[in-house]
Design an enzyme around this catalytic site. Structure first.
Site, PDB file in Angstrom:
ATOM      1  N   LYS A 182       0.817  -1.437   0.112  1.00 52.15           N
ATOM      2  CA  LYS A 182       0.028   0.009  -0.098  1.00 52.15           C
ATOM      3  C   LYS A 182       0.674   1.316  -0.068  1.00 52.15           C
ATOM      4  O   LYS A 182       0.714   2.172  -0.938  1.00 52.15           O
ATOM      5  CB  LYS A 182      -1.023  -0.079   1.273  1.00 52.15           C
ATOM      6  CG  LYS A 182      -1.999   0.995   1.143  1.00 52.15           C
ATOM      7  CD  LYS A 182      -2.820   1.233   2.474  1.00 52.15           C
ATOM      8  CE  LYS A 182      -3.674   0.065   2.720  1.00 52.15           C
ATOM      9  NZ  LYS A 182      -4.981   0.192   2.468  1.00 52.15           N
ATOM     10  N   ARG A 239      -3.460   2.934   8.596  1.00 55.56           N
ATOM     11  CA  ARG A 239      -3.550   1.648   8.202  1.00 55.56           C
ATOM     12  C   ARG A 239      -2.226   0.644   8.052  1.00 55.56           C
ATOM     13  O   ARG A 239      -1.212   1.200   7.737  1.00 55.56           O
ATOM     14  CB  ARG A 239      -4.050   1.770   6.770  1.00 55.56           C
ATOM     15  CG  ARG A 239      -5.444   2.559   6.491  1.00 55.56           C
ATOM     16  CD  ARG A 239      -5.685   2.750   5.011  1.00 55.56           C
ATOM     17  NE  ARG A 239      -6.386   3.639   4.732  1.00 55.56           N
ATOM     18  CZ  ARG A 239      -7.647   3.779   4.453  1.00 55.56           C
ATOM     19  NH1 ARG A 239      -8.431   2.711   4.387  1.00 55.56           N
ATOM     20  NH2 ARG A 239      -8.571   4.971   4.279  1.00 55.56           N
ATOM     21  N   GLY A 249      -7.970  -7.613   5.085  1.00 56.54           N
ATOM     22  CA  GLY A 249      -8.635  -7.621   6.428  1.00 56.54           C
ATOM     23  C   GLY A 249      -8.073  -8.375   7.381  1.00 56.54           C
ATOM     24  O   GLY A 249      -8.673  -8.730   8.753  1.00 56.54           O
ATOM     25  N   MET A 301      -5.438  -7.630   9.341  1.00 57.18           N
ATOM     26  CA  MET A 301      -4.594  -6.619  10.164  1.00 57.18           C
ATOM     27  C   MET A 301      -5.433  -5.227  10.302  1.00 57.18           C
ATOM     28  O   MET A 301      -6.679  -5.281   9.806  1.00 57.18           O
ATOM     29  CB  MET A 301      -3.043  -6.019   9.648  1.00 57.18           C
ATOM     30  CG  MET A 301      -2.118  -7.334   9.697  1.00 57.18           C
ATOM     31  SD  MET A 301      -0.677  -6.823   9.115  1.00 57.18           S
ATOM     32  CE  MET A 301      -0.982  -6.673   7.482  1.00 57.18           C
ATOM     33  N   HIS A 354      -2.126 -44.633  -4.034  1.00 58.03           N
ATOM     34  CA  HIS A 354      -2.491 -45.349  -5.297  1.00 58.03           C
ATOM     35  C   HIS A 354      -3.786 -44.368  -6.065  1.00 58.03           C
ATOM     36  O   HIS A 354      -3.668 -43.943  -7.049  1.00 58.03           O
ATOM     37  CB  HIS A 354      -2.772 -46.546  -4.776  1.00 58.03           C
ATOM     38  CG  HIS A 354      -3.376 -47.357  -6.201  1.00 58.03           C
ATOM     39  ND1 HIS A 354      -4.840 -47.214  -6.345  1.00 58.03           N
ATOM     40  CD2 HIS A 354      -3.002 -47.796  -7.097  1.00 58.03           C
ATOM     41  CE1 HIS A 354      -5.236 -47.920  -7.684  1.00 58.03           C
ATOM     42  NE2 HIS A 354      -3.877 -48.428  -7.940  1.00 58.03           N
ATOM     43  N   SER A 407      15.191 -42.013 -17.090  1.00 55.90           N
ATOM     44  CA  SER A 407      13.934 -41.207 -16.647  1.00 55.90           C
ATOM     45  C   SER A 407      13.806 -41.281 -15.200  1.00 55.90           C
ATOM     46  O   SER A 407      13.889 -42.144 -14.672  1.00 55.90           O
ATOM     47  CB  SER A 407      12.704 -42.088 -17.181  1.00 55.90           C
ATOM     48  OG  SER A 407      11.384 -41.112 -16.964  1.00 55.90           O
ATOM     49  N   GLY A 438      12.303 -41.368 -11.851  1.00 54.33           N
ATOM     50  CA  GLY A 438      11.271 -41.689 -11.032  1.00 54.33           C
ATOM     51  C   GLY A 438      11.519 -41.179  -9.717  1.00 54.33           C
ATOM     52  O   GLY A 438      11.841 -41.827  -8.821  1.00 54.33           O
ATOM     53  N   THR A 439      10.871 -39.947  -9.874  1.00 54.20           N
ATOM     54  CA  THR A 439      11.235 -39.261  -8.253  1.00 54.20           C
ATOM     55  C   THR A 439      10.369 -39.487  -7.266  1.00 54.20           C
ATOM     56  O   THR A 439      10.416 -39.181  -5.974  1.00 54.20           O
ATOM     57  CB  THR A 439      11.015 -37.634  -8.587  1.00 54.20           C
ATOM     58  OG1 THR A 439      10.031 -37.397  -9.533  1.00 54.20           O
ATOM     59  CG2 THR A 439      12.395 -37.207  -9.493  1.00 54.20           C
ATOM     60  N   ASN A 440       9.133 -40.413  -7.785  1.00 53.66           N
ATOM     61  CA  ASN A 440       8.432 -40.664  -6.352  1.00 53.66           C
ATOM     62  C   ASN A 440       9.103 -41.705  -5.504  1.00 53.66           C
ATOM     63  O   ASN A 440       9.314 -41.532  -4.397  1.00 53.66           O
ATOM     64  CB  ASN A 440       7.215 -41.447  -7.084  1.00 53.66           C
ATOM     65  CG  ASN A 440       6.231 -40.654  -7.884  1.00 53.66           C
ATOM     66  OD1 ASN A 440       6.468 -39.593  -7.655  1.00 53.66           O
ATOM     67  ND2 ASN A 440       5.540 -41.315  -8.708  1.00 53.66           N
TER      68      ASN A 440
HETATM   69  C1  PEP Z   1       8.376 -43.053  -9.669  1.00 54.94           C
HETATM   70  O1  PEP Z   1       8.743 -43.811  -8.707  1.00 54.94           O
HETATM   71  O2  PEP Z   1       8.550 -42.067  -9.718  1.00 54.94           O
HETATM   72  C2  PEP Z   1       7.726 -43.605 -10.875  1.00 54.94           C
HETATM   73  C3  PEP Z   1       7.248 -42.840 -11.709  1.00 54.94           C
HETATM   74  O3  PEP Z   1       7.188 -44.774 -10.693  1.00 54.94           O
HETATM   75  P1  PEP Z   1       6.013 -45.294  -9.946  1.00 54.94           P
HETATM   76  O4  PEP Z   1       5.256 -44.165  -9.390  1.00 54.94           O
HETATM   77  O5  PEP Z   1       5.275 -46.209 -10.557  1.00 54.94           O
HETATM   78  O6  PEP Z   1       6.613 -45.986  -8.666  1.00 54.94           O
END
Ligand code: PEP
Ligand code: MG
Length: 887
Positions: free
Chosen positions: A26, A96, A105, A107, A468, A777, A779-781
């Site tokens: 402000k 203000r 709103g 503060m 899942h 690739s 697989g960051t999960n």
């Molecule tokens: C992962 O592990 O990032 C991946 C893409 O495989 P999934 O989720 O099927 O294990």
């Protein structure tokens, strides 16, 4: 000496729009408006540094602040010709808050400061209206007592109601000057009675009280909660703006209002706003009187019979319109403005970037780029990619009433309404009968795929953002709320218990996958629209980005959907999802439960034609775009029969006694299946599975190539590799099969074999693995799961506590942990490239659809991101923004 106070007014200012961190939004914008020569009441801003000093020094003001505030007041006096506390030349001020980020709103604010028993008479004389003066005074006493003295406003509202009843009034406007004077007396008595001291009369005392109160309001509970929800650091502090009051309530030639330079819900380039004659700002917000439209056009559209500002005060209106144009051009963005007209003279009280819906944001950005106000890069950078969710799915009408009965995680966006069912078979049956259902489960497993397909949306009471249910729902583009822990599924009675309400099968529930809310009953929805400005913006984004965007998809429906959203190939086809439909699960179970290789091969032979036709369809849909197919990954027990009925069915198909089957099932039990017999370990134990899959892939590629005339180059991906020797072993099998298919078909088969990088060991040994792998690739999960040692399926139960306690900022399964998991990605990318120049690098974990993670992928130089179909547009936009940022 620290400069704590920045003045503004009369066409000049000590601050600038760029001083936002120091002066708050402000304050910085008031300064900027002054510098632009716009009519802004003079004032000064006390910096956020002063607020921080206040907190760092036991809630004391910096010693030199008093002098600087004194100078600030003199500055106002010099411009306005008025002085705080001087009845001859009366000055009233507003005090203000104003932080760096807008916290609407949250503060405190004090208006009309400087009124007391003496100055109220001066105001009456000045305005020629005693009624107005005493009305202002009673408002001030109430506001000041509430905000500064901590005496709840209800104390005063009670008095006012009593007075109204006594006088037989319905409205505040019926009070005369004398009647307000009496109310003021009662208010002051109340203050003295409750607090033991009279209401402060000295304007200086009032001012310092208000400044302290604004600083303190930075730490009130509302502000703390708001900051937590919007990731605003406590260390920012708030500024305080002290400014000469102007009055929108000085009679019929005065007014006050708010406006947007464009329509904030549609984005249309048309001034949009409301005002009230003879009123103060709080009256517009309070909604006691119905505000009037600013333009004639809006008035006609609204069918209002109250005159517009354009008609009522044409001069002020014209000034306002030209100021709107000037500000929009200056800031190169849609502005949200507050103004007051005091006896025909227009004053600007605030300007800031206007909040808008996703739809409006896109229209405004595209039109501004077309108008030449901003570049295409800037237009693309202005849209929050996550907000596209609002456009891709049906969403709950923002005006709808929400009867919230529970909440979980916003696992997959969009809203869905349906009759609740508790099993996937029921979902399928009801859907077949033309009903819309919502699948409610404690958690889902691969066996629920058919139910999830049949359902409009999915609600689980357990599991996180990568559970899942969440992953599969996102893949399908179905709304999902996961881990709604306050709800209880009672399977025995077939009920869902939510906040004391018991719902049974067939009761209608709505889920909002964008917020995680669970609502009772059906709610009005808005439908998505993907052409027009949306398409234009996406086209610009595509021209800007470097990274490709692929999709994670295995069903033809998902693949087609992803293509329609602009996917440039499949980055992850999780083949296991293909084994749950129809008779496949029976053949799959036969395969798993066979004790011999021959038995397994016999079952695999049944699966081969089905897999082949799946792949063929995917190749055809993707029409020459790259398709990465991953070999079987999950632990086998996920496919196993659980109920006696299922065991009997499989036993009959395999011609073995059910007990034998049961023993085999038990033998496959694992304590830690996520770290167990899964990924490439399956292919090592049972190479025939990988062989069948490779054959299905290559045969389908040959057939697709023949059909379309273009060769298909499939990318075969081996999951959960930790050792180069694992990959070597599996790749040798794949190569063997390729050779056979080439011989049998007489057609050339080109393909790549690569691996997922999902284990820290694979990342660290990437240079060695890249000797075999033709692509990586990420697989960051799993990489997040294995780097942190945190189970992706169980994390939500404690990660929320981590977040609340400030141990982590974000769920690492949602947005990549750049410092840890990200470092492994960086190392693997570098090592992979060192061994194999130009190795293709992508990401297919859930992070591939998260804008912050996509930014990281651009920094590391990945070639593509892959995400669930509905995230494809988000990823396209985020990839473009990342490219702009990198420059
Ligand atoms: C992962 O592990 O990032 C991946 C893409 O495989 P999934 O989720 O099927 O294990
Ligand atoms: Mg994985």
């Amino acid at each position: 000496m620290t400069k704590w106070v920045y003045t503004f007014g009369d066409g000049a200012a000590e601050g600038r729009a760029g001083d936002r961190n120091l002066l708050g939004g402000k304050g910085a914008n008031l300064a900027e408006m002054c510098s632009l020569g716009l009519p802004v009441p003079p004032g000064f801003t006390i910096t956020t540094d002063a607020c921080n000093w206040y907190y760092e020094n036991g809630r004391a003001f910096p010693p030199d602040l008093e002098d600087q505030v004194g100078n600030g007041l003199e500055h106002i006096t010099a411009i306005a010709g008025r002085k705080l506390g001087d009845p001859e030349r009366l000055l009233l001020v507003s005090v203000r808050s104003g932080a760096r980020a807008s916290m609407p709103g949250m503060m405190d604010t004090v208006l009309n400061l400087g009124l007391n028993d003496v100055t109220v008479e001066a105001l009456a004389a000045d305005a020629g209206d005693a009624r107005f003066a005493y009305d202002s005074y009673r408002r001030f006493i109430q506001m000041y007592s509430d905000v500064v003295l901590g005496l709840d406003h209800e104390n005063f509202e009670e008095i006012l109601e009593d007075e109204k009843a006594r006088l037989g009034f319905d409205l505040d406007t019926e009070f005369s000057a004398d009647q307000w004077r009496h109310v003021v007396k009662l208010y002051k008595q109340k203050v003295e009675e409750e607090l033991g001291d009279p209401f402060p009369q000295a304007p200086q005392e009032q001012l310092w009280g208000a400044i302290g109160a604004v600083f303190r309001s930075w730490m009130n509970q509302r502000a703390i909660t708001y900051r937590r929800l919007h990731d605003i650091p406590e260390s920012w502090g708030t500024a305080v703006n002290v400014q000469a009051m102007v009055f929108g309530n000085m009679g019929e030639s005065s007014a006050t209002g708010v406006a947007f330079t464009r329509n904030p819900s549609t984005g249309e380039k048309a001034l949009y706003g409301e005002f009230l004659v003879n009123a103060q700002g709080e009256d517009v917000v309070a909604g006691i009187r119905t505000p009037q439209n600013i333009t004639e056009r809006a008035r006609i559209e609204a069918g209002s019979d109250k005159p517009s500002l354009q008609k009522l005060m044409p001069d002020a209106y014209q000034s306002f319109v030209s100021i709107c144009d000037k500000l929009e051009t200056h800031y190169r963005d849609m502005q949200d403005l507050e103004f007051t007209i005091e006896r025909g003279k227009l004053w600007m009280l605030q300007t800031r970037s206007g909040k808008r819906t996703a739809k409006a944001a896109i229209r405004v950005a595209v039109e501004m780029a077309k108008e030449g106000l901003i570049s295409k890069e800037e237009a693309v950078s202005r849209i929050d990619p996550a907000s596209l969710d609002q456009l891709l799915h049906p969403t709950i009408d923002p005006n709808a009433e929400r009867n919230v009965i529970g909440a979980g995680l916003p696992a997959s966006p969009g809203a869905a309404t349906g009759e609740i069912v508790f099993s996937s078979d029921e979902a399928e049956e009801m859907k077949a009968r033309g009903r819309k259902v919502l699948l409610v489960r404690v958690e889902t497993s691969p066996e629920d795929i058919h139910g999830m397909h049949a359902a409009e949306g999915i609600l689980t009471t357990r599991g996180g953002m990568t559970s899942h249910a969440a992953v599969v729902a996102r893949g399908m583009g179905k709304p999902c709320v996961s881990g709604a822990g306050s709800l209880r599924v009672d399977h025995r009675n077939g009920t869902l218990i939510a906040m004391g309400v018991t719902l049974k099968k067939g009761d209608v529930v709505t889920i909002d996958g964008g917020t995680g809310q669970v609502l009772k009953g059906a709610v009005p929805m808005l439908q998505p629209e993907l052409s027009g400005d949306f398409a234009t913006l996406m086209e610009w984004a595509d021209n800007i980005r470097r990274m490709k965007v692929r999709t994670n998809a295995e069903t033809p429906a998902d693949a087609r959907m992803a293509r329609s959203f602009g996917a440039e190939g499949i980055g992850l086809c999780r083949t296991e999802h293909m084994f749950f439909e129809g008779d496949r699960i029976v053949a799959m179970r036969e395969m798993i439960l066979a004790d011999t290789e021959d038995g397994r091969r016999a079952a695999l032979a049944k699966l081969l034609p089905m897999q082949r036709s799946d792949f063929l369809e995917l190749f055809e849909i993707m029409a020459g775009l790259p398709v990465t197919i991953r070999l079987l990954d999950p632990p086998l027990h996920e496919f196993l029969p659980k109920t006696d009925e299922e065991i009997a069915e499989v036993a009959a198909a395999m011609q073995v006694p059910p007990d034998k089957l049961r023993q085999r099932t038990e033998a496959l039990h694992e304590f830690n299946p996520m770290l167990g017999h899964r990924g490439c370990r399956l292919a090592v134990s049972y190479p025939e599975i990988a062989e069948m899959q490779a054959r299905a892939i290559f045969e389908a590629a040959v057939e697709a190539g023949r059909k379309t005339g273009d060769p298909v180059v499939p990318e075969v991906m081996v999951p959960l590799v930790g050792l180069k020797t694992e990959l070597d072993f599996v790749k040798a099998r794949i190569d063997e099969v390729a050779k056979s298919v080439i011989t049998e078909s007489g057609a050339p088969v080109e393909y790549l074999v690569g691996t997922m990088i999902e284990l820290p060991r694979a990342a660290i040994r990437a240079h060695v693995i890249a000797e075999t792998a033709e692509f990586f690739s990420f697989g960051t999960n799993d990489l997040t799961q294995t780097t942190f040692g945190i189970s992706r399926d169980d994390a939500t139960s404690f990660l929320e506590a981590y977040r609340k306690k400030g141990i982590i900022e974000q769920d690492p399964f949602v947005s990549i942990d750049v410092d840890g998991v990200g470092e492994l990605v960086r190392i693997a990318a570098e090592k992979g490239r060192a061994t194999r120049n130009g190795i293709k690098l992508g990401i297919c974990g859930e992070h591939g659809g998260d804008p912050a993670s996509i930014r990281f992928c651009e920094e590391v130089g990945l070639d593509y991101v892959s995400c669930s179909p509905f995230r494809v547009p988000i990823a396209r936009l985020a990839a473009a923004q990342a490219a702009v940022r990198k420059g």
